[in-house]
Design a protein around this motif. Sequence first.
Motif, PDB file in Angstrom:
ATOM      1  N   LYS A 104       0.858  -1.175   0.000  1.00  0.00           N
ATOM      2  CA  LYS A 104       0.000   0.000   0.000  1.00  0.00           C
ATOM      3  C   LYS A 104       0.898   1.229   0.000  1.00  0.00           C
ATOM      4  O   LYS A 104       1.825   1.332   0.811  1.00  0.00           O
ATOM      5  N   GLU A 105       0.613   2.150  -0.908  1.00  0.00           N
ATOM      6  CA  GLU A 105       1.440   3.349  -1.026  1.00  0.00           C
ATOM      7  C   GLU A 105       0.648   4.575  -0.605  1.00  0.00           C
ATOM      8  O   GLU A 105      -0.555   4.673  -0.867  1.00  0.00           O
ATOM      9  N   MET A 106       1.337   5.504   0.051  1.00  0.00           N
ATOM     10  CA  MET A 106       0.746   6.783   0.411  1.00  0.00           C
ATOM     11  C   MET A 106       1.662   7.872  -0.128  1.00  0.00           C
ATOM     12  O   MET A 106       2.775   8.050   0.352  1.00  0.00           O
ATOM     13  N   LEU A 107       1.173   8.577  -1.152  1.00  0.00           N
ATOM     14  CA  LEU A 107       1.985   9.591  -1.795  1.00  0.00           C
ATOM     15  C   LEU A 107       1.531  10.988  -1.390  1.00  0.00           C
ATOM     16  O   LEU A 107       0.401  11.200  -0.968  1.00  0.00           O
ATOM     17  N   GLU A 108       2.427  11.935  -1.513  1.00  0.00           N
ATOM     18  CA  GLU A 108       2.143  13.352  -1.259  1.00  0.00           C
ATOM     19  C   GLU A 108       1.594  13.599   0.139  1.00  0.00           C
ATOM     20  O   GLU A 108       0.682  14.391   0.334  1.00  0.00           O
ATOM     21  N   GLY A 109       2.134  12.928   1.107  1.00  0.00           N
ATOM     22  CA  GLY A 109       1.662  13.186   2.453  1.00  0.00           C
ATOM     23  C   GLY A 109       2.476  12.447   3.472  1.00  0.00           C
ATOM     24  O   GLY A 109       3.144  11.476   3.160  1.00  0.00           O
ATOM     25  N   CYS A 110       2.419  12.922   4.705  1.00  0.00           N
ATOM     26  CA  CYS A 110       3.162  12.291   5.778  1.00  0.00           C
ATOM     27  C   CYS A 110       2.233  11.370   6.551  1.00  0.00           C
ATOM     28  O   CYS A 110       1.105  11.737   6.876  1.00  0.00           O
ATOM     29  N   ILE A 111       2.706  10.187   6.851  1.00  0.00           N
ATOM     30  CA  ILE A 111       1.918   9.202   7.582  1.00  0.00           C
ATOM     31  C   ILE A 111       1.440   9.749   8.922  1.00  0.00           C
ATOM     32  O   ILE A 111       0.431   9.326   9.469  1.00  0.00           O
ATOM     33  N   CYS A 112       2.166  10.741   9.457  1.00  0.00           N
ATOM     34  CA  CYS A 112       1.873  11.215  10.803  1.00  0.00           C
ATOM     35  C   CYS A 112       0.991  12.456  10.800  1.00  0.00           C
ATOM     36  O   CYS A 112       0.661  12.978  11.851  1.00  0.00           O
ATOM     37  N   CYS A 113       0.611  12.965   9.638  1.00  0.00           N
ATOM     38  CA  CYS A 113      -0.198  14.183   9.603  1.00  0.00           C
ATOM     39  C   CYS A 113      -1.596  13.833   9.108  1.00  0.00           C
ATOM     40  O   CYS A 113      -2.292  13.049   9.713  1.00  0.00           O
ATOM     41  N   SER A 114      -1.983  14.405   7.965  1.00  0.00           N
ATOM     42  CA  SER A 114      -3.309  14.109   7.435  1.00  0.00           C
ATOM     43  C   SER A 114      -3.431  12.664   6.984  1.00  0.00           C
ATOM     44  O   SER A 114      -4.520  12.161   6.744  1.00  0.00           O
ATOM     45  N   GLY A 115      -2.293  11.968   6.862  1.00  0.00           N
ATOM     46  CA  GLY A 115      -2.317  10.592   6.387  1.00  0.00           C
ATOM     47  C   GLY A 115      -2.686   9.573   7.437  1.00  0.00           C
ATOM     48  O   GLY A 115      -2.791   8.388   7.117  1.00  0.00           O
ATOM     49  N   ALA A 116      -2.881   9.978   8.688  1.00  0.00           N
ATOM     50  CA  ALA A 116      -3.151   9.007   9.750  1.00  0.00           C
ATOM     51  C   ALA A 116      -4.394   8.170   9.462  1.00  0.00           C
ATOM     52  O   ALA A 116      -4.380   6.953   9.595  1.00  0.00           O
ATOM     53  N   GLU A 117      -5.485   8.824   9.055  1.00  0.00           N
ATOM     54  CA  GLU A 117      -6.705   8.077   8.757  1.00  0.00           C
ATOM     55  C   GLU A 117      -6.516   7.195   7.533  1.00  0.00           C
ATOM     56  O   GLU A 117      -7.057   6.093   7.465  1.00  0.00           O
ATOM     57  N   LYS A 118      -5.761   7.675   6.547  1.00  0.00           N
ATOM     58  CA  LYS A 118      -5.498   6.858   5.363  1.00  0.00           C
ATOM     59  C   LYS A 118      -4.697   5.621   5.741  1.00  0.00           C
ATOM     60  O   LYS A 118      -4.925   4.528   5.214  1.00  0.00           O
ATOM     61  N   THR A 119      -3.744   5.791   6.654  1.00  0.00           N
ATOM     62  CA  THR A 119      -2.953   4.651   7.101  1.00  0.00           C
ATOM     63  C   THR A 119      -3.839   3.604   7.752  1.00  0.00           C
ATOM     64  O   THR A 119      -3.696   2.404   7.502  1.00  0.00           O
ATOM     65  N   GLU A 120      -4.762   4.060   8.591  1.00  0.00           N
ATOM     66  CA  GLU A 120      -5.691   3.136   9.244  1.00  0.00           C
ATOM     67  C   GLU A 120      -6.497   2.369   8.201  1.00  0.00           C
ATOM     68  O   GLU A 120      -6.669   1.151   8.301  1.00  0.00           O
ATOM     69  N   ALA A 121      -6.964   3.074   7.176  1.00  0.00           N
ATOM     70  CA  ALA A 121      -7.734   2.428   6.120  1.00  0.00           C
ATOM     71  C   ALA A 121      -6.874   1.425   5.339  1.00  0.00           C
ATOM     72  O   ALA A 121      -7.355   0.343   4.975  1.00  0.00           O
ATOM     73  N   GLN A 122      -5.615   1.778   5.111  1.00  0.00           N
ATOM     74  CA  GLN A 122      -4.720   0.871   4.385  1.00  0.00           C
ATOM     75  C   GLN A 122      -4.481  -0.410   5.183  1.00  0.00           C
ATOM     76  O   GLN A 122      -4.452  -1.513   4.622  1.00  0.00           O
ATOM     77  N   ILE A 123      -4.297  -0.270   6.495  1.00  0.00           N
ATOM     78  CA  ILE A 123      -4.084  -1.449   7.334  1.00  0.00           C
ATOM     79  C   ILE A 123      -5.333  -2.328   7.349  1.00  0.00           C
ATOM     80  O   ILE A 123      -5.251  -3.555   7.236  1.00  0.00           O
ATOM     81  N   GLN A 124      -6.515  -1.694   7.470  1.00  0.00           N
ATOM     82  CA  GLN A 124      -7.755  -2.461   7.443  1.00  0.00           C
ATOM     83  C   GLN A 124      -7.904  -3.217   6.131  1.00  0.00           C
ATOM     84  O   GLN A 124      -8.339  -4.363   6.108  1.00  0.00           O
ATOM     85  N   SER A 125      -7.524  -2.563   5.045  1.00  0.00           N
ATOM     86  CA  SER A 125      -7.606  -3.204   3.728  1.00  0.00           C
ATOM     87  C   SER A 125      -6.669  -4.407   3.640  1.00  0.00           C
ATOM     88  O   SER A 125      -7.054  -5.476   3.136  1.00  0.00           O
ATOM     89  N   LEU A 126      -5.461  -4.255   4.144  1.00  0.00           N
ATOM     90  CA  LEU A 126      -4.510  -5.367   4.135  1.00  0.00           C
ATOM     91  C   LEU A 126      -5.027  -6.535   4.966  1.00  0.00           C
ATOM     92  O   LEU A 126      -4.958  -7.699   4.544  1.00  0.00           O
ATOM     93  N   LEU A 127      -5.554  -6.227   6.156  1.00  0.00           N
ATOM     94  CA  LEU A 127      -6.057  -7.287   7.031  1.00  0.00           C
ATOM     95  C   LEU A 127      -7.232  -8.024   6.407  1.00  0.00           C
ATOM     96  O   LEU A 127      -7.387  -9.238   6.585  1.00  0.00           O
ATOM     97  N   ALA A 128      -8.051  -7.301   5.657  1.00  0.00           N
ATOM     98  CA  ALA A 128      -9.245  -7.904   5.075  1.00  0.00           C
ATOM     99  C   ALA A 128      -8.946  -8.687   3.797  1.00  0.00           C
ATOM    100  O   ALA A 128      -9.591  -9.706   3.519  1.00  0.00           O
ATOM    101  N   ASP A 129      -7.977  -8.219   3.032  1.00  0.00           N
ATOM    102  CA  ASP A 129      -7.804  -8.741   1.669  1.00  0.00           C
ATOM    103  C   ASP A 129      -6.595  -9.650   1.463  1.00  0.00           C
ATOM    104  O   ASP A 129      -6.493 -10.308   0.424  1.00  0.00           O
ATOM    105  N   TYR A 130      -5.655  -9.661   2.421  1.00  0.00           N
ATOM    106  CA  TYR A 130      -4.414 -10.394   2.175  1.00  0.00           C
ATOM    107  C   TYR A 130      -4.055 -11.306   3.345  1.00  0.00           C
ATOM    108  O   TYR A 130      -4.372 -11.010   4.500  1.00  0.00           O
ATOM    109  N   ASP A 131      -3.386 -12.367   3.009  1.00  0.00           N
ATOM    110  CA  ASP A 131      -2.842 -13.285   4.007  1.00  0.00           C
ATOM    111  C   ASP A 131      -1.363 -12.942   4.184  1.00  0.00           C
ATOM    112  O   ASP A 131      -0.570 -13.132   3.263  1.00  0.00           O
ATOM    113  N   PHE A 132      -1.009 -12.387   5.332  1.00  0.00           N
ATOM    114  CA  PHE A 132       0.389 -12.043   5.590  1.00  0.00           C
ATOM    115  C   PHE A 132       0.718 -12.277   7.056  1.00  0.00           C
ATOM    116  O   PHE A 132      -0.174 -12.360   7.905  1.00  0.00           O
TER     117      PHE A 132
END
Length: 299
Positions: free
Chosen positions: A57-85
């Motif tokens: 999962k890539e997050m471009l044009e933003g810092c994970i610790c700023c406005s990207g925090a909610e996007k990061t949460e969504a990316q993790i949820q997507s990984l947990l739901a869709d992938y076996d890792f």
Amino acid sequence: MKDVYLLSGFLGSGKTSMLTDLIRQLKEKGLKPAVIMNELGKLPFDSQAVEKDIPLKEMLEGCICCSGAEKTEAQIQSLLADYDFDVLVIETTGAAHPVEALDAVYSPLFADQLHVKGIVTVADAKLWLDRATLTPQVRTLFMEQIRHAHLLLANKMDLLTAAEQAQVVYELQGFNPHAMIIQTTNGRVPLSLLERLTATVGRTQEVVKTPIASMQLGSRLIVFQDVSFTQEQFEEWIRALPDTVYRMKGYVPIEGIRNPMLFQYAYGMVQWLPEYVKMPAQLVVIGENIQALSIIGES
């Protein structure tokens, strides 16, 4: 539980080199890695280093610790739901503060599915020696990334003399005495060392037995069972906490309100929001030495 490693480090320190080597070691051990990669620009230059068969999962044009925090949460949820890792590796930008980045990883929705092993900071050893040349703001960020590490890689040691190498290790150990420090070239670190990290403390409904005496920054999951509070009671507990508690977020059961309320805390600031769906009554706490905290509702 899936292990999570948070890779921190200043711009150009060698995080991506470490990431590619870590992926190699995980695959050789038969473990399935997944990656979240955060980049400040529009183009995913670093992500080209990740092999095509690995969930990314890539997050471009933003810092994970700023406005990207909610996007990061969504990316993790997507990984947990869709992938076996088995292992999630998150590479932050060189401009990310470790506390903010760690906060972005946690959500009370999936905190019990992830085991954050720790913050691995890749430090450019030559830049450490030349840190006086940095602007005050940049130098502060560079040093904060080092101060909050659970494992510290003194990288690019091949560019230094033996005397300079000794100086770097001595100074880094004095600056962050809690971290394990290893000298590296190209960010290579044995997986066995990473697996020894433990930054996540267990649920408070159980006796906390996980020692993190050697760690500075950690997390704690509080699960509220058969208890509720008034907002005043809860905020009185918040005011009594030490300033080494940096972040909290989760859902708190409040007397007279049907669903636990969404609660967020950051550096003394409190926010309450109504929640229209019944969410699990649990709270993630991020800070230093948090296993010693007295938790509201505990007898």
